[in-house]
Write a protein that holds these residues in place. Sequence first.
Motif, PDB file in Angstrom:
ATOM      1  N   THR A   1       0.864  -1.182   0.000  1.00  0.00           N
ATOM      2  CA  THR A   1       0.000   0.000   0.000  1.00  0.00           C
ATOM      3  C   THR A   1       0.897   1.228   0.000  1.00  0.00           C
ATOM      4  O   THR A   1       2.023   1.196   0.511  1.00  0.00           O
ATOM      5  CB  THR A   1      -0.962   0.016   1.196  1.00  0.00           C
TER       6      THR A   1
ATOM      7  N   VAL B   1       2.366   4.706   1.085  1.00  0.00           N
ATOM      8  CA  VAL B   1       2.501   5.411   2.349  1.00  0.00           C
ATOM      9  C   VAL B   1       2.705   6.897   2.108  1.00  0.00           C
ATOM     10  O   VAL B   1       2.091   7.732   2.762  1.00  0.00           O
ATOM     11  CB  VAL B   1       3.688   4.846   3.164  1.00  0.00           C
TER      12      VAL B   1
ATOM     13  N   ALA C   1       4.610   0.263   1.444  1.00  0.00           N
ATOM     14  CA  ALA C   1       4.903  -0.588   2.594  1.00  0.00           C
ATOM     15  C   ALA C   1       3.891  -1.727   2.591  1.00  0.00           C
ATOM     16  O   ALA C   1       2.841  -1.634   1.932  1.00  0.00           O
ATOM     17  CB  ALA C   1       4.807   0.207   3.882  1.00  0.00           C
TER      18      ALA C   1
ATOM     19  N   ALA D   1       0.790  -3.774   3.364  1.00  0.00           N
ATOM     20  CA  ALA D   1      -0.512  -3.280   3.817  1.00  0.00           C
ATOM     21  C   ALA D   1      -0.884  -3.815   5.186  1.00  0.00           C
ATOM     22  O   ALA D   1      -1.468  -3.095   6.002  1.00  0.00           O
ATOM     23  CB  ALA D   1      -1.588  -3.650   2.800  1.00  0.00           C
TER      24      ALA D   1
ATOM     25  N   ILE E   1       1.042  -1.741   7.789  1.00  0.00           N
ATOM     26  CA  ILE E   1       0.523  -0.379   7.908  1.00  0.00           C
ATOM     27  C   ILE E   1      -0.792  -0.369   8.667  1.00  0.00           C
ATOM     28  O   ILE E   1      -1.012   0.446   9.571  1.00  0.00           O
ATOM     29  CB  ILE E   1       0.349   0.263   6.511  1.00  0.00           C
ATOM     30  N   SER E   2      -1.694  -1.274   8.338  1.00  0.00           N
ATOM     31  CA  SER E   2      -2.983  -1.291   9.039  1.00  0.00           C
ATOM     32  C   SER E   2      -2.801  -1.683  10.505  1.00  0.00           C
ATOM     33  O   SER E   2      -3.442  -1.114  11.389  1.00  0.00           O
ATOM     34  CB  SER E   2      -3.980  -2.203   8.336  1.00  0.00           C
TER      35      SER E   2
ATOM     36  N   ASP F   1      -1.135   1.425  12.288  1.00  0.00           N
ATOM     37  CA  ASP F   1      -2.075   2.540  12.402  1.00  0.00           C
ATOM     38  C   ASP F   1      -3.158   2.261  13.433  1.00  0.00           C
ATOM     39  O   ASP F   1      -3.568   3.163  14.169  1.00  0.00           O
ATOM     40  CB  ASP F   1      -2.714   2.853  11.054  1.00  0.00           C
TER      41      ASP F   1
ATOM     42  N   GLY G   1      -1.483   8.365  11.961  1.00  0.00           N
ATOM     43  CA  GLY G   1      -1.690   8.360  10.518  1.00  0.00           C
ATOM     44  C   GLY G   1      -3.117   7.994  10.143  1.00  0.00           C
ATOM     45  O   GLY G   1      -3.952   7.640  10.970  1.00  0.00           O
TER      46      GLY G   1
ATOM     47  N   ASN H   1      -3.590   5.968   7.211  1.00  0.00           N
ATOM     48  CA  ASN H   1      -3.370   5.041   6.112  1.00  0.00           C
ATOM     49  C   ASN H   1      -4.047   3.697   6.319  1.00  0.00           C
ATOM     50  O   ASN H   1      -3.985   2.845   5.442  1.00  0.00           O
ATOM     51  CB  ASN H   1      -1.867   4.818   5.908  1.00  0.00           C
ATOM     52  N   ALA H   2      -4.678   3.491   7.463  1.00  0.00           N
ATOM     53  CA  ALA H   2      -5.282   2.182   7.761  1.00  0.00           C
ATOM     54  C   ALA H   2      -6.385   1.844   6.772  1.00  0.00           C
ATOM     55  O   ALA H   2      -6.455   0.720   6.263  1.00  0.00           O
ATOM     56  CB  ALA H   2      -5.814   2.145   9.187  1.00  0.00           C
TER      57      ALA H   2
ATOM     58  N   ALA I   1      -4.950   0.970   3.433  1.00  0.00           N
ATOM     59  CA  ALA I   1      -4.320  -0.347   3.469  1.00  0.00           C
ATOM     60  C   ALA I   1      -5.379  -1.452   3.446  1.00  0.00           C
ATOM     61  O   ALA I   1      -5.215  -2.457   2.750  1.00  0.00           O
ATOM     62  CB  ALA I   1      -3.447  -0.473   4.706  1.00  0.00           C
TER      63      ALA I   1
END
Length: 149
Positions: free
Chosen positions: A51, A53, A61, A63, A66-67, A70, A76, A78-79, A82
Amino acid sequence: MIENDYLLAWGAYAVAALGCLLVWFRMTGWMWRYLREPLRVLVAVLLFTPTIVDPARELFAPAIAISALDLAFKVGNNAWRAVADLALYGIIAFVLYLLFVLIRWPLESWWKRRRAEAAPAQDEGDEPTLREVLARERSPSGARVEPRL
């Protein structure tokens, strides 16, 4: 982060993800085939879905990482991106897997029929086994037949 560090991090992650996937393949080896294969596809999607970033620098990065980060640290936004990427890649992977299964199914049934038709032809030409010969030569009283020297 410079370009070499970014590529080195992705390389290390790819090796680790391949190791995790190999372990998952070994863990699911005993399962029924139509349960094992979708689980393997699911884990592959979870491990290998990237996903974005930083859209300005086009940095990606994993996914799932990141999820998880987050949601755990509430930093952030980005969840959702992702999760959306995971869902999109998951749908694509399962559609491709379904197409693979739909192509494989008739081929397997054809192959089983072909082997079943070829099996009786092989059995007719075989010589009888020692057990079958002894069963035919057995005396009516059921006594054991000893070999002649």
